[in-house]
Design an enzyme around this catalytic site. Structure first.
Site, PDB file in Angstrom:
ATOM      1  N   ASP A 138      -3.680  -8.977  -3.009  1.00 52.80           N
ATOM      2  CA  ASP A 138      -5.264  -8.911  -2.700  1.00 52.80           C
ATOM      3  C   ASP A 138      -5.248  -9.773  -1.694  1.00 52.80           C
ATOM      4  O   ASP A 138      -6.346  -9.918  -1.319  1.00 52.80           O
ATOM      5  CB  ASP A 138      -5.730  -7.948  -3.569  1.00 52.80           C
ATOM      6  CG  ASP A 138      -7.621  -8.082  -2.923  1.00 52.80           C
ATOM      7  OD1 ASP A 138      -7.349  -6.890  -2.865  1.00 52.80           O
ATOM      8  OD2 ASP A 138      -7.741  -9.029  -3.832  1.00 52.80           O
ATOM      9  N   ALA A 166      -9.021  -5.137  -0.915  1.00 44.25           N
ATOM     10  CA  ALA A 166      -7.160  -5.021   0.263  1.00 44.25           C
ATOM     11  C   ALA A 166      -6.569  -4.277  -0.655  1.00 44.25           C
ATOM     12  O   ALA A 166      -6.153  -3.396   0.492  1.00 44.25           O
ATOM     13  CB  ALA A 166      -7.473  -6.123   0.423  1.00 44.25           C
ATOM     14  N   ASP A 167      -6.072  -4.281  -1.829  1.00 47.95           N
ATOM     15  CA  ASP A 167      -5.869  -3.253  -2.523  1.00 47.95           C
ATOM     16  C   ASP A 167      -6.043  -1.978  -2.757  1.00 47.95           C
ATOM     17  O   ASP A 167      -5.256  -0.370  -1.991  1.00 47.95           O
ATOM     18  CB  ASP A 167      -5.698  -3.017  -3.956  1.00 47.95           C
ATOM     19  CG  ASP A 167      -3.775  -4.945  -4.319  1.00 47.95           C
ATOM     20  OD1 ASP A 167      -3.059  -4.665  -3.629  1.00 47.95           O
ATOM     21  OD2 ASP A 167      -4.439  -5.278  -5.056  1.00 47.95           O
ATOM     22  N   LEU A 168      -7.259  -1.610  -2.951  1.00 49.20           N
ATOM     23  CA  LEU A 168      -8.179  -0.393  -3.020  1.00 49.20           C
ATOM     24  C   LEU A 168      -7.707   0.385  -1.521  1.00 49.20           C
ATOM     25  O   LEU A 168      -7.940   0.992  -1.568  1.00 49.20           O
ATOM     26  CB  LEU A 168      -9.631  -0.882  -3.574  1.00 49.20           C
ATOM     27  CG  LEU A 168      -9.326  -1.086  -4.937  1.00 49.20           C
ATOM     28  CD1 LEU A 168     -10.866  -1.415  -5.277  1.00 49.20           C
ATOM     29  CD2 LEU A 168      -8.782  -0.243  -6.424  1.00 49.20           C
ATOM     30  N   GLY A 171      -4.915   1.672  -0.566  1.00 48.83           N
ATOM     31  CA  GLY A 171      -4.303   3.416  -0.920  1.00 48.83           C
ATOM     32  C   GLY A 171      -5.398   3.604  -0.853  1.00 48.83           C
ATOM     33  O   GLY A 171      -4.527   5.014  -0.448  1.00 48.83           O
TER      34      GLY A 171
END
Length: 393
Positions: A138, A166-168, A171
């Site tokens: 991230d 960025a991860d969230l 997803g």
């Protein structure tokens, strides 16, 4: 036959979850919370790399799933997975491209096996291009995607955002793409390969900061708590702390000057338009800081809200969940865990008029549902026992 725990808008779908860490589980959580039968595929013998399955983070990410342990390095393990692929609607993975090819989880192989399957793939940098094989993280995406260059105080140097944005968002983008592919499958009868990545998501989330460069040719800099293009908008000190105030447009600016009892500022030539206020930001904010410091946060909030000017407190996390509006929105739900008892987790920020997400089960232990899932595939008790003996399950 698919086993479901919840009647919901996605209860007709089976989702195979081969993801780990955060971006993939964030994607799959959207399906688990809205009724899909989500089967989390994990390595046997607790080889998943998770330090603490009972941690708050892990519990929040993996609720409402069933867990099946499989050794995907073994032929028997891959065979069982393919039998599940035959009976599933979606498979989500966040392996690097070379890893999924080695496991036979690439798009060409899966599509040939089950043409109706929707494959969701999340990576660090995309499935093609010079960085496709790089591992993703991230904060690396925050830096490469420009976010750290516009976060923090002017001249402070790069600053990461306090959540794995960025991860969230990768997803969430992948979940949206999968839903679109499922809708399109109702028309075509064929699944699609849905792809997102941390870098794509982070660049997309630059939004108006990206537009400033792409359209205006401006490279945005750090603006701290100031809004990059609007004044007064940002953090303002009060006699008992600080608060956010957002004044947009000339009419709201005039109303704001009335609330703070400085109508002379509305007539000041330096601040007559939004462009002029931006040009004189530091000068204007210095004047406003001296004014807002004489008011309590509550008093100023009440006065501004009564006039229709957006504003609000700057809460620590405990205060967020003590807020009556947060409580009214149902953003916290309770779930029973066999070890931890009743625990609170984040609910869904989506409201549907005809359905409600239900926290029907806590995050499972690794392999908690292996027997039931394998029996659904038609395996006998003896066959399941033999797989366990060979550590395939």
């Amino acid at each position: 036959m698919m086993t479901t725990h919840l009647i919901g808008p996605l209860d007709r779908f089976r989702v195979l979850d081969l993801t780990r860490i955060r971006s993939g589980p964030t994607c799959v959580k959207q399906f688990a919370d809205w009724g899909a039968d989500v089967i989390k595929i994990e390595p046997p013998d607790d080889a998943s790399g998770y330090a603490d399955r009972d941690s708050s983070d892990f519990q929040n990410l993996h609720r409402n799933k069933r867990s099946l342990t499989l050794d995907l390095k073994s032929a028997d393990g891959r065979d069982i997975l393919m039998r599940l692929v035959d009976k599933s609607d979606v498979l989500v993975e966040n392996f690097r491209p070379d890893v999924k090819k080695r496991l036979g989880l690439d798009w060409d192989s899966l599509h040939a096996r089950n043409p109706k399957l929707v494959l969701g793939s999340i990576s660090g940098f995309g499935q093609t291009g010079p960085y496709a094989e790089r591992p993703g993280f991230d904060q690396v995406a925050q830096g490469m995607g420009g976010l750290m260059s516009v976060t923090g105080l002017p001249g402070q140097g790069p600053v990461r955002v306090g959540i794995p944005v960025a991860d969230l968002t990768a997803g969430m983008f992948c979940a949206t793409g999968i839903l679109m592919a499922l809708l399109d499958r109702e028309r075509t009868g064929v699944g699609q390969w849905v792809q997102s990545s941390l870098l794509q998501a982070q660049v997309a989330m630059l939004d108006f900061q990206a537009a400033r460069w792409l359209i205006d040719g401006v490279v945005p800099e750090q603006a701290g708590n100031n809004h990059p293009t609007a004044v007064p908008m940002g953090v303002y000190p009060t006699s008992d702390g600080s608060m956010n105030i957002a004044v947009t447009g000339n009419r709201m600016w005039q109303d704001f000057c009335t609330v703070i009892d400085r109508t002379d500022l509305a007539d000041d030539a330096r601040f007559a338009t939004a462009r002029l206020r931006l040009q004189h930001r530091d000068e204007l904010n210095a004047l406003l800081f001296d004014i807002t410091r004489t008011r309590t946060s509550a008093d100023l909030t009440d006065a501004l809200i009564a006039t229709g000017i957006p504003c609000g407190p700057i809460n620590k996390i405990d205060a967020v969940f003590a807020d009556p509006q947060v409580a009214a929105l149902g953003l916290v739900v309770e779930i029973e865990h066999p070890k931890r008892g009743t625990q609170r987790v984040l609910g869904q920020p989506i409201v549907l008029s005809g359905a409600t997400p239900v926290m029907h089960s806590a995050t499972p232990d690794a392999g908690q549902h292996s027997d039931a899932i394998l029996q659904e595939l038609g395996l006998s008790t003896d066959e399941v026992a033999a797989l366990k003996e060979r550590k395939v399950v």
